[in-house]
Design an enzyme around this catalytic site. Structure first.
Site, PDB file in Angstrom:
ATOM      1  N   GLU A 108       0.726  -1.251  -0.053  1.00 39.94           N
ATOM      2  CA  GLU A 108       0.230   0.079   0.069  1.00 39.94           C
ATOM      3  C   GLU A 108       0.857   1.221  -0.076  1.00 39.94           C
ATOM      4  OE1 GLU A 108      -2.352  -1.458   3.323  1.00 39.94           O
ATOM      5  OE2 GLU A 108      -4.008  -1.148   2.150  1.00 39.94           O
ATOM      6  N   GLU A 128      -3.908  -9.453   3.744  1.00 43.48           N
ATOM      7  CA  GLU A 128      -4.562  -9.090   4.859  1.00 43.48           C
ATOM      8  C   GLU A 128      -5.717 -10.041   5.139  1.00 43.48           C
ATOM      9  OE1 GLU A 128      -3.402  -6.980   2.787  1.00 43.48           O
ATOM     10  OE2 GLU A 128      -2.942  -5.240   3.716  1.00 43.48           O
TER      11      GLU A 128
HETATM   12  N1  T1G Z   1       4.151  -8.203  11.559  1.00 38.34           N
HETATM   13  C1  T1G Z   1       4.572  -8.642  12.697  1.00 38.34           C
HETATM   14  N2  T1G Z   1       5.848  -9.574  12.673  1.00 38.34           N
HETATM   15  C2  T1G Z   1       6.026 -10.333  11.343  1.00 38.34           C
HETATM   16  C3  T1G Z   1       5.182  -9.835  10.265  1.00 38.34           C
HETATM   17  C4  T1G Z   1       4.478  -8.954  10.494  1.00 38.34           C
HETATM   18  N3  T1G Z   1       3.675  -8.360   9.466  1.00 38.34           N
HETATM   19  N4  T1G Z   1       5.644 -10.575   9.214  1.00 38.34           N
HETATM   20  C5  T1G Z   1       6.782 -11.330   9.823  1.00 38.34           C
HETATM   21  N5  T1G Z   1       6.923 -11.307  11.233  1.00 38.34           N
HETATM   22  C6  T1G Z   1       7.721 -11.941  11.920  1.00 38.34           C
HETATM   23  C7  T1G Z   1       7.460 -13.425  12.019  1.00 38.34           C
HETATM   24  O1  T1G Z   1       6.421 -13.546  13.098  1.00 38.34           O
HETATM   25  C8  T1G Z   1       8.831 -14.055  12.456  1.00 38.34           C
HETATM   26  O2  T1G Z   1       9.344 -13.664  13.631  1.00 38.34           O
HETATM   27  C9  T1G Z   1       9.697 -13.298  11.348  1.00 38.34           C
HETATM   28  O3  T1G Z   1       8.987 -11.833  11.287  1.00 38.34           O
HETATM   29  C10 T1G Z   1      10.052 -13.810  10.170  1.00 38.34           C
HETATM   30  O4  T1G Z   1       8.841 -14.216   9.651  1.00 38.34           O
HETATM   31  C11 T1G Z   1      -2.310  -1.749   7.026  1.00 38.34           C
HETATM   32  C12 T1G Z   1      -3.405  -4.035   7.944  1.00 38.34           C
HETATM   33  C13 T1G Z   1       6.947 -11.486   4.976  1.00 38.34           C
HETATM   34  C14 T1G Z   1       6.561 -13.604   3.840  1.00 38.34           C
HETATM   35  O5  T1G Z   1       0.504 -10.429   6.344  1.00 38.34           O
HETATM   36  O6  T1G Z   1       3.713 -13.597   5.224  1.00 38.34           O
HETATM   37  O7  T1G Z   1      -0.415  -4.602   6.599  1.00 38.34           O
HETATM   38  O8  T1G Z   1       9.289 -16.195  14.532  1.00 38.34           O
HETATM   39  O9  T1G Z   1       9.262 -16.768   9.643  1.00 38.34           O
HETATM   40  O10 T1G Z   1       9.349 -17.393   6.144  1.00 38.34           O
HETATM   41  O11 T1G Z   1      -3.255  -2.810   5.042  1.00 38.34           O
HETATM   42  O12 T1G Z   1       6.452 -13.410   7.455  1.00 38.34           O
HETATM   43  O13 T1G Z   1      11.318 -14.589  14.140  1.00 38.34           O
HETATM   44  O14 T1G Z   1       9.822 -14.165  15.980  1.00 38.34           O
HETATM   45  O15 T1G Z   1       7.197 -15.711   8.238  1.00 38.34           O
HETATM   46  O16 T1G Z   1      10.648 -15.483   5.359  1.00 38.34           O
HETATM   47  C15 T1G Z   1      -0.017  -7.628   6.061  1.00 38.34           C
HETATM   48  C16 T1G Z   1       2.876 -11.427   7.167  1.00 38.34           C
HETATM   49  C17 T1G Z   1      -0.077  -7.456   7.614  1.00 38.34           C
HETATM   50  C18 T1G Z   1       2.774 -10.287   5.818  1.00 38.34           C
HETATM   51  C19 T1G Z   1       8.188 -13.523   5.354  1.00 38.34           C
HETATM   52  N6  T1G Z   1       1.543  -8.519   6.069  1.00 38.34           N
HETATM   53  N7  T1G Z   1       4.243 -11.956   6.933  1.00 38.34           N
HETATM   54  O17 T1G Z   1       8.222 -15.036   5.454  1.00 38.34           O
HETATM   55  O18 T1G Z   1       9.679 -15.093   7.670  1.00 38.34           O
HETATM   56  S1  T1G Z   1      -1.495  -6.532   7.951  1.00 38.34           S
HETATM   57  C20 T1G Z   1       1.266  -9.893   6.120  1.00 38.34           C
HETATM   58  C21 T1G Z   1       4.787 -13.059   6.265  1.00 38.34           C
HETATM   59  C22 T1G Z   1      -1.346  -4.964   6.786  1.00 38.34           C
HETATM   60  C23 T1G Z   1      -2.259  -3.056   6.131  1.00 38.34           C
HETATM   61  C24 T1G Z   1      -2.394  -4.240   6.811  1.00 38.34           C
HETATM   62  C25 T1G Z   1       5.945 -13.583   6.217  1.00 38.34           C
HETATM   63  C26 T1G Z   1       6.960 -13.151   5.120  1.00 38.34           C
HETATM   64  P1  T1G Z   1       9.938 -14.765  14.695  1.00 38.34           P
HETATM   65  P2  T1G Z   1       8.739 -15.482   8.880  1.00 38.34           P
HETATM   66  P3  T1G Z   1       9.625 -15.789   6.090  1.00 38.34           P
END
Ligand code: T1G
Length: 707
Positions: A108, A128
């Site tokens: 975004e 999301e």
């Molecule tokens: N927020 C907080 N922690 C996150 C995170 C996030 N968005 N994404 C990953 N982590 C942490 C995860 O828990 C892990 O922590 C570490 O980072 C590595 O992640 C306003 C409201 C990016 C594809 O849904 O899909 O934006 O275990 O093991 O396999 O409209 O992480 O090391 O303590 O998954 O390489 C939208 C979620 C949010 C993306 C990478 N975004 N993340 O995968 O690593 S809502 C998402 C993923 C939003 C807006 C809205 C994956 C990844 P720890 P990982 P990975």
């Protein structure tokens, strides 16, 4: 947040470079959006800066909002003061330079920039919906303007990650750089080229692609119909559609308001809380809390599979799918040949369905080599034993592997229940042995249950967990107990469903309750799919080991009649030739009635809730026993196993998360009542009683140390 400032502004000549540095994924944690706004304002105010690049440090652009902040009383900046709005109001071009991931709020932000370029390996998406919410940073309004509402609603409702080349073809990206390009340098050069270009190409001003919705008035209703089955009982997918619809009918600032309204309905919903829990539970499950410091997993660059049956073939595909060369063997060349034919047929089906290209199928097949002897697999970094599920078949295989495999090779068994220590004892290197239990079909199901033997070394266990992630699975640790954790916690469910028939239920009634709850298939239909003969073998083994084992005469009767399920055209249901649709069978109803009468079981009617709780509470009770025996690290690990091993509906979080919505006290009281009514099999677990008395949620249960 990193020690250094999470966002900084540098200059390269007349170009401002804003770098986001919030490891590990540059989430928009508190301070990051504020830092970006401050940097944008500083660049605006600096007359020496003519254009700006926004880039991520480390391995990614911005992976989205910080999911850990949801559900808390977040201070959210009002419309007009968010990063997206400041970008919209800017007077200098901003180029988003993307590598790794631009997801959710990250994409975004990029869409509020004026230009977007990426390296070819980058991926973008608005996932999301997968955590029960919707893009709340303008994504539902800008994406349709970039790629049209049809493609936009597909991306938003599926939450899928889109590779950079496809994102460029859709219109999200302006340019995909050549392999190996220096993203930062290329972005600065790009910014120099567009520094004087006016008017600034703001996505909010582009409306031409929205006309698609006018040309296809049924577009959004068609999407609602297409998701009805998999979005059952969920709200987020439907609010996503409404938000994109608003983009096609409202001026964009009204669209932003509508998006906020629809977002607000979701953030604290049960569905969103459960999906957020599942997201973090999966990542937590990959961690071994008792791993000694400094233990690193062994790298796996080559694999071998012994046993080319359905499971062995699927396991070999799991490696090939992730680029790891794998050798596969069986007891005879004919068996191995049958195995490779099955693998080729599986890939051909994927190509026919369009989920795999012909070229990719060839690449994957080229990584699978059929071999004839243990000497041919000796150099593999890991070998998975996947032969017939009988100890006297597996033990000789482990002796042969011990003789053949190079020192340091990982030796894993795909057994679903047999004693890992007994297999390890057949080798001179029990430290290198563990269980790696795949779920069928092995190349599809995500659960990777790692079973620790008494002598499995920490390095071997760490290597098994890392291997699970490397082949795209969700690893979770289990102690060495009959059925390990997933199948052992599921076993009472499998018994209780048949016992309900003795008391007056029918398979179709139970299946409807579980499908309405959110399972893709009912348990009796699943039994027919897996084969009732498989379950019968497990019951025979348990009955032999435990004289008090509760027999299931109705299930045994069907197996005696040769009613194994789909593979014999009849099991719990009847099947028409060539059709997998389960049809209730009066013959089964007769068998149930006769058996129940012979057993003298009083018949009764059941509410849906009673059916649901008889099945799931029996497993919650067993899960508590597993935890109190130290056979699982966490209740959430058991949830991960139920989500990825048994199709438990993800938007309910998992077995134990769901039980927490009812509460340990209510669960305990009900089980204690069934204990009075039905006897020993409903004896409440000690841990369940303790949780009920202390008012502790299942998710916070303190298990015994893993043994
Ligand atoms: N927020 C907080 N922690 C996150 C995170 C996030 N968005 N994404 C990953 N982590 C942490 C995860 O828990 C892990 O922590 C570490 O980072 C590595 O992640 C306003 C409201 C990016 C594809 O849904 O899909 O934006 O275990 O093991 O396999 O409209 O992480 O090391 O303590 O998954 O390489 C939208 C979620 C949010 C993306 C990478 N975004 N993340 O995968 O690593 S809502 C998402 C993923 C939003 C807006 C809205 C994956 C990844 P720890 P990982 P990975």
């Amino acid at each position: 947040m990193s020690e250094a400032q999470p966002v900084r502004l540098d200059t390269e000549g007349e170009i401002g470079v804003i770098t986001v540095n919030n490891p590990p994924v540059n989430a928009l944690s508190p301070g990051v959006p504020e830092g970006i706004v401050a940097a944008l304002r500083a660049a605006e105010a600096n007359p020496a800066i003519r254009a700006v690049v926004l880039i991520g440090a480390g391995r990614s652009f911005i992976a989205g909002a910080d999911i850990r902040q949801f559900g808390k009383n977040r201070v959210r900046p009002p419309l007009g003061q968010r990063v997206y709005d400041v970008l919209d109001a800017g007077t200098k071009p901003v180029v988003a330079a993307i590598h790794g991931y631009a997801l959710g709020g990250g994409l975004e932000v990029a869409m509020a920039c004026h230009y977007r370029i990426a390296v070819p390996t980058a991926k973008v998406g608005l996932p999301e919906v997968l955590i029960g919410i919707l893009p709340g940073g303008g994504g539902t309004q800008r994406l349709p303007r970039l790629i049209g509402p049809k493609a936009a609603v597909d991306m938003i409702v599926t939450g899928r990650h889109v590779p950079a080349p496809e994102a460029a073809a859709l219109g999200i990206l302006d340019e995909v750089l050549p392999e190996g390009a220096d993203l930062r340098a290329a972005a600065i050069a790009y910014a120099r080229r567009v520094a004087a270009a006016r008017p600034l190409p703001r996505v909010r001003d582009r409306t031409e692609k929205l006309a698609e919705a006018k040309a296809d008035p049924a577009l959004f209703d068609d999407v609602r119909k297409s998701i009805a089955r998999r979005a059952r009982n969920q709200k987020a997918p439907y609010n996503c559609i409404l938000a994109v619809e608003a983009a096609c009918t409202l001026p964009i600032d009204d669209g932003f308001k509508r998006e906020q309204e629809l977002f607000a309905e979701l953030e604290n919903s049960d569905e969103a809380r459960a999906l957020r829990y599942a997201f973090f539970a999966e990542r937590e499950a990959a961690k071994l809390p008792d791993l000694p410091p400094g233990v690193a997993p062994r790298d796996v660059r080559s694999a071998a599979v012994v046993g080319a049956g359905t499971m062995g073939g699927g396991i070999a595909m799991s490696f090939a799918d992730c680029g790891i060369p794998v050798k596969i063997m069986d007891s005879t060349p004919e068996a191995a040949a049958r195995g490779i034919e099955r693998i080729m047929a599986n890939y051909a089906t994927s190509v026919r369905r369009g989920s795999l290209t012909e070229d990719e199928m060839k690449r994957r097949l080229s990584r699978i080599e059929v071999v004839g002897d243990y000497a041919d697999i000796a150099d593999a970094d890991v070998v998975i034993e996947a032969v017939f599920e009988e100890m006297d078949v597996k033990k000789p295989v482990f002796r042969a592997l011990d003789r053949a495999m190079k020192p340091g090779a990982l030796i894993f068994s795909n057994t679903s229940a047999l004693d890992i220590d007994a297999l390890a004892a057949e080798t001179s290197r029990p430290g290198d042995v563990a269980g790696t239990h795949f779920f069928s079909p092995a190349n599809v199901m995500k659960l990777f249950e790692v079973v620790r033997g008494a002598k499995s070394s920490p390095e071997t266990l760490a290597s098994a967990m890392a291997l699970g992630r490397k082949i795209g699975k969700i690893p979770a640790m289990a102690g060495n107990t009959d059925g390990f954790v997933a199948n052992r916690s599921r076993a009472p469910f499998n018994s209780e469903m048949v016992i309900l028939l003795e008391e007056g239920c029918l398979p179709e009634q139970v299946d409807k309750v579980m499908v309405d709850f959110g399972y893709p298939m009912g348990p009796f239909a699943v039994g027919d799919l897996a084969g009732l003969d498989i379950g019968a073998a497990g019951r025979r083994r348990r009955a032999a080991a435990n004289p008090n084992y509760r027999k299931l005469p109705i299930a045994d009767r069907l197996v005696e009649m040769g009613r194994y399920g789909q593979k014999t055209g009849a099991g719990w249901y009847r099947y028409e030739k060539g059709d997998r649709t389960p049809h209730p069978d009066p013959e089964v109803a007769r068998i149930i009635r006769e058996t129940a009468a012979a057993m003298g079981v009083a018949q009764k009617t059941f509410t849906d809730q009673e059916i649901l709780r008889r099945l799931l509470f029996s497993s919650v009770n067993e899960a508590c026993r597993i935890l109190e025996e130290g056979k699982a690290y966490r209740a959430s690990d058991i949830d991960v196993m139920w989500l990825h091993g048994f199709g438990f509906p993800r938007y309910r979080g998992g077995l134990m998360f769901w039980a927490d919505q009812i509460g340990a006290r209510a669960v305990y009281d009900q089980i204690a009542a069934w204990h009075q009514a039905y006897g020993e099999r409903w004896t409440p677990a000690r841990l369940l009683r303790d949780l009920a008395e202390s008012g502790t949620p299942f998710r916070e249960a303190k298990p015994a140390p893993m043994t």
